[in-house]
Design a protein around this motif. Structure first.
Motif, mmCIF file in Angstrom:
data_model
loop_
_atom_site.group_PDB
_atom_site.id
_atom_site.type_symbol
_atom_site.label_atom_id
_atom_site.label_comp_id
_atom_site.label_asym_id
_atom_site.label_seq_id
_atom_site.Cartn_x
_atom_site.Cartn_y
_atom_site.Cartn_z
ATOM 1 N N SER A 121 -50.155 -18.390 -33.808
ATOM 2 C CA SER A 121 -50.559 -17.591 -34.977
ATOM 3 C C SER A 121 -50.743 -16.120 -34.623
ATOM 4 O O SER A 121 -50.315 -15.238 -35.367
ATOM 5 N N VAL A 122 -51.355 -15.839 -33.488
ATOM 6 C CA VAL A 122 -51.579 -14.434 -33.116
ATOM 7 C C VAL A 122 -50.275 -13.757 -32.699
ATOM 8 O O VAL A 122 -50.086 -12.553 -32.938
ATOM 9 N N GLU A 125 -48.626 -12.905 -35.982
ATOM 10 C CA GLU A 125 -49.337 -11.794 -36.616
ATOM 11 C C GLU A 125 -49.054 -10.488 -35.896
ATOM 12 O O GLU A 125 -48.879 -9.450 -36.530
ATOM 13 N N ARG A 129 -47.101 -8.770 -38.852
ATOM 14 C CA ARG A 129 -48.120 -8.012 -39.585
ATOM 15 C C ARG A 129 -48.631 -6.807 -38.828
ATOM 16 O O ARG A 129 -49.299 -5.942 -39.399
ATOM 17 N N ASN A 185 -54.782 -6.728 -44.717
ATOM 18 C CA ASN A 185 -54.987 -5.882 -43.536
ATOM 19 C C ASN A 185 -55.064 -4.392 -43.857
ATOM 20 O O ASN A 185 -55.478 -3.598 -42.998
ATOM 21 N N ILE A 191 -54.969 -6.588 -37.600
ATOM 22 C CA ILE A 191 -54.392 -7.866 -38.012
ATOM 23 C C ILE A 191 -55.420 -9.000 -38.018
ATOM 24 O O ILE A 191 -55.049 -10.148 -38.304
ATOM 25 N N LEU A 192 -56.682 -8.733 -37.751
ATOM 26 C CA LEU A 192 -57.683 -9.802 -37.715
ATOM 27 C C LEU A 192 -57.787 -10.563 -39.040
ATOM 28 O O LEU A 192 -57.805 -11.807 -39.034
ATOM 29 N N SER A 194 -55.565 -11.073 -41.472
ATOM 30 C CA SER A 194 -54.392 -11.919 -41.699
ATOM 31 C C SER A 194 -54.305 -13.035 -40.659
ATOM 32 O O SER A 194 -53.791 -14.124 -40.949
ATOM 33 N N TRP A 195 -54.809 -12.785 -39.455
ATOM 34 C CA TRP A 195 -54.823 -13.833 -38.441
ATOM 35 C C TRP A 195 -55.730 -14.987 -38.880
ATOM 36 O O TRP A 195 -55.397 -16.154 -38.707
ATOM 37 N N HIS A 198 -53.897 -16.873 -41.478
ATOM 38 C CA HIS A 198 -52.793 -17.582 -40.839
ATOM 39 C C HIS A 198 -53.289 -18.862 -40.176
ATOM 40 O O HIS A 198 -52.639 -19.923 -40.270
ATOM 41 N N MET A 199 -54.431 -18.799 -39.519
ATOM 42 C CA MET A 199 -54.962 -19.983 -38.850
ATOM 43 C C MET A 199 -55.323 -21.073 -39.859
ATOM 44 O O MET A 199 -55.083 -22.263 -39.608
#
Length: 216
Positions: A121-122, A125, A129, A185, A191-192, A194-195, A198-199
């Motif tokens: 995921s990261v 991102e 992103r 974001n 990007i935190l 959206s991360w 995403h998770m």
């Protein structure tokens, strides 16, 4: 140079990963290494001078984080609901066989799931992103192309599993999801948020994976 890279490099990377996914027949581990090289290692080498300001997670404000959790939970529920609704149109047996042939067996699935949730995921991102929008600067293209590349990349993975109408629906849904990720974001420029979303989205997919591998 940067905008040119932002438009061409994702296309080349996605085509190469599509070839690896659909033509070579390698294991999930090899696919993961290829993805890390294309989406993380090469960009880190090429753009290390920028110091990647979108990785400064401390810039994220509480409002953005709270919104990320709300959207993340909502998207997870939407993914599971969509699967339940569209299940009659999905070739689950083929999907399960494809997972097993890629080395994703019930025995190793928990470890792969952990990597997907915290590692994959990261990486995505960072690439979709963080890096790509930054290459387009303040241009509105950053709201169009990165989400589009994000959707096409995932459809390349899912290509054998769904019929054409569902694939087109998935492209639209993934593009919209990628756009939402990017917009969340915007305020904190990191990007935190959206991360986090995403998770949660990956968690929904992984729960579907649990059903397919252990209960189907």
């Amino acid at each position: 140079m940067q905008k040119w890279f932002g438009a061409v490099f994702p296309i080349l990377s996605i085509l190469l990963l599509l070839w690896i996914e659909q033509s070579v027949g390698v294991t999930y581990g090899v696919k993961t290494v290829a993805k890390v090289i294309l989406f993380l290692a090469i960009p880190l080498m090429l753009f290390r001078a920028t110091r990647f300001p979108f990785l400064r997670f401390r810039k994220a404000d509480r409002k953005s984080i709270r919104l990320a959790f709300i959207l993340g939970i909502s998207i997870m529920a939407l993914i599971i609901g969509a699967f339940l609704l569209l299940q009659p149109h999905i070739d689950i047996a083929s999907l399960r066989d494809d997972l097993l042939q890629s080395g994703i067996t019930p025995a190793v699935f928990p470890f792969i799931a952990l990597y997907i949730l915290l590692g994959n995921s990261v990486i995505e991102e960072f690439f979709f992103r963080g890096l790509l929008p930054s290459l387009f600067g303040e241009s509105k293209i950053r709201f169009i192309l990165p989400p589009f590349f994000f959707s096409i990349y995932h459809i390349a993975i899912f290509l054998p599993w769904f019929t054409l109408p569902i694939l087109l629906l998935a492209v639209g849904g993934l593009w919209a999801g990628g756009l939402i990720f990017q917009l969340v974001n915007e305020k904190c420029r990191t990007i935190l948020p959206s991360w986090i979303i995403h998770m949660f989205a990956d968690l929904g997919i992984l729960l579907i994976g649990v059903y397919i591998l252990y209960f189907y």
